[in-house]
Design a protein around this motif. Structure first.
Motif, mmCIF file in Angstrom:
data_model
loop_
_atom_site.group_PDB
_atom_site.id
_atom_site.type_symbol
_atom_site.label_atom_id
_atom_site.label_comp_id
_atom_site.label_asym_id
_atom_site.label_seq_id
_atom_site.Cartn_x
_atom_site.Cartn_y
_atom_site.Cartn_z
ATOM 1 N N ARG A 96 -63.569 6.716 -23.672
ATOM 2 C CA ARG A 96 -63.772 8.152 -23.460
ATOM 3 C C ARG A 96 -62.796 8.565 -22.369
ATOM 4 O O ARG A 96 -62.709 7.923 -21.323
ATOM 5 N N THR A 97 -62.041 9.639 -22.629
ATOM 6 C CA THR A 97 -60.950 10.032 -21.749
ATOM 7 C C THR A 97 -61.060 11.499 -21.379
ATOM 8 O O THR A 97 -61.294 12.350 -22.239
ATOM 9 N N CYS A 98 -60.845 11.790 -20.103
ATOM 10 C CA CYS A 98 -60.770 13.167 -19.617
ATOM 11 C C CYS A 98 -59.307 13.479 -19.315
ATOM 12 O O CYS A 98 -58.688 12.803 -18.486
ATOM 13 N N TYR A 99 -58.776 14.464 -20.024
ATOM 14 C CA TYR A 99 -57.449 14.981 -19.728
ATOM 15 C C TYR A 99 -57.656 16.244 -18.910
ATOM 16 O O TYR A 99 -58.100 17.264 -19.426
ATOM 17 N N ASP A 100 -57.353 16.166 -17.620
ATOM 18 C CA ASP A 100 -57.560 17.282 -16.705
ATOM 19 C C ASP A 100 -56.206 17.923 -16.413
ATOM 20 O O ASP A 100 -55.488 17.523 -15.505
ATOM 21 N N PHE A 101 -55.857 18.907 -17.237
ATOM 22 C CA PHE A 101 -54.600 19.627 -17.090
ATOM 23 C C PHE A 101 -54.777 20.729 -16.047
ATOM 24 O O PHE A 101 -55.905 21.156 -15.778
ATOM 25 N N PRO A 102 -53.685 21.236 -15.459
ATOM 26 C CA PRO A 102 -53.820 22.281 -14.439
ATOM 27 C C PRO A 102 -54.594 23.527 -14.911
ATOM 28 O O PRO A 102 -55.325 24.120 -14.129
ATOM 29 N N ASN A 103 -54.474 23.916 -16.176
ATOM 30 C CA ASN A 103 -55.114 25.149 -16.643
ATOM 31 C C ASN A 103 -56.309 24.932 -17.559
ATOM 32 O O ASN A 103 -56.945 25.903 -17.974
ATOM 33 N N ASN A 104 -56.594 23.708 -17.926
ATOM 34 C CA ASN A 104 -57.743 23.408 -18.773
ATOM 35 C C ASN A 104 -57.994 21.907 -18.767
ATOM 36 O O ASN A 104 -57.186 21.142 -18.254
ATOM 37 N N ASP A 105 -59.109 21.518 -19.327
ATOM 38 C CA ASP A 105 -59.387 20.090 -19.462
ATOM 39 C C ASP A 105 -60.117 19.852 -20.771
ATOM 40 O O ASP A 105 -60.607 20.790 -21.407
ATOM 41 N N MET A 106 -60.132 18.604 -21.183
ATOM 42 C CA MET A 106 -60.791 18.232 -22.437
ATOM 43 C C MET A 106 -61.158 16.754 -22.401
ATOM 44 O O MET A 106 -60.554 15.969 -21.670
ATOM 45 N N THR A 107 -62.156 16.412 -23.183
ATOM 46 C CA THR A 107 -62.585 15.020 -23.300
ATOM 47 C C THR A 107 -62.291 14.539 -24.711
ATOM 48 O O THR A 107 -62.535 15.254 -25.681
ATOM 49 N N THR A 108 -61.744 13.341 -24.803
ATOM 50 C CA THR A 108 -61.453 12.741 -26.100
ATOM 51 C C THR A 108 -62.125 11.385 -26.208
ATOM 52 O O THR A 108 -62.508 10.780 -25.205
ATOM 53 N N ARG A 109 -62.252 10.931 -27.441
ATOM 54 C CA ARG A 109 -62.648 9.552 -27.710
ATOM 55 C C ARG A 109 -61.426 8.917 -28.363
ATOM 56 O O ARG A 109 -60.889 9.450 -29.336
#
Length: 134
Positions: A96-109
């Motif tokens: 499980r991965t959190c991509y925390d970008f400067p303007n948004n974030d998302m979680t992926t599997r």
């Protein structure tokens, strides 16, 4: 003939070594991905590796994925990537991965399949529109 206890201990040791090796590959993958380090990612991928982006229905070859690093470098600038291994089964690791970008974030599997110390397949699917509770 080897006693059953000795065989069980040997199998447990091999499983532990395999899990540590897979975790190391996953850790190196995300470190290289955060830097958009094409050469490092290339070393982690088998020549015939596939990267499947389930959300958009795209499967990339190793060459196509590495070629996308110039574009990815812009997208990942200032981002953070966090990951947690959810399960390990043989040569497959689910993360499980959190991509925390400067303007948004998302979680992926993301599912990694490894063979002989390299990634032969990676599948990514969005499971959250943010990283709340990560």
């Amino acid at each position: 003939m080897m006693p059953i206890r000795t065989m069980a201990a040997a199998l447990a040791l091999l499983a532990t070594v395999s899990a540590v090796a897979q975790e190391s590959i996953v850790d190196r993958w995300y470190a290289a991905l955060l830097k958009a380090d094409g050469p490092a990612l290339s070393q982690l991928l088998a020549d015939n590796a596939t990267i499947r982006l389930d959300d958009i229905g795209v499967t990339q070859s190793k060459a196509e994925f590495i070629a996308s690093m110039d574009e990815w470098q812009t997208a990942v600038k200032g981002a953070k990537i966090r990951h947690k291994i959810e399960t390990e089964m043989g040569e497959t690791v689910v993360v499980r991965t959190c991509y925390d970008f400067p303007n948004n974030d998302m979680t992926t599997r993301e599912t990694f399949t490894t063979r002989s110390g390299v990634i032969v397949a990676n599948t990514q699917m969005t499971i959250g529109e943010n990283c709340d509770g990560f």
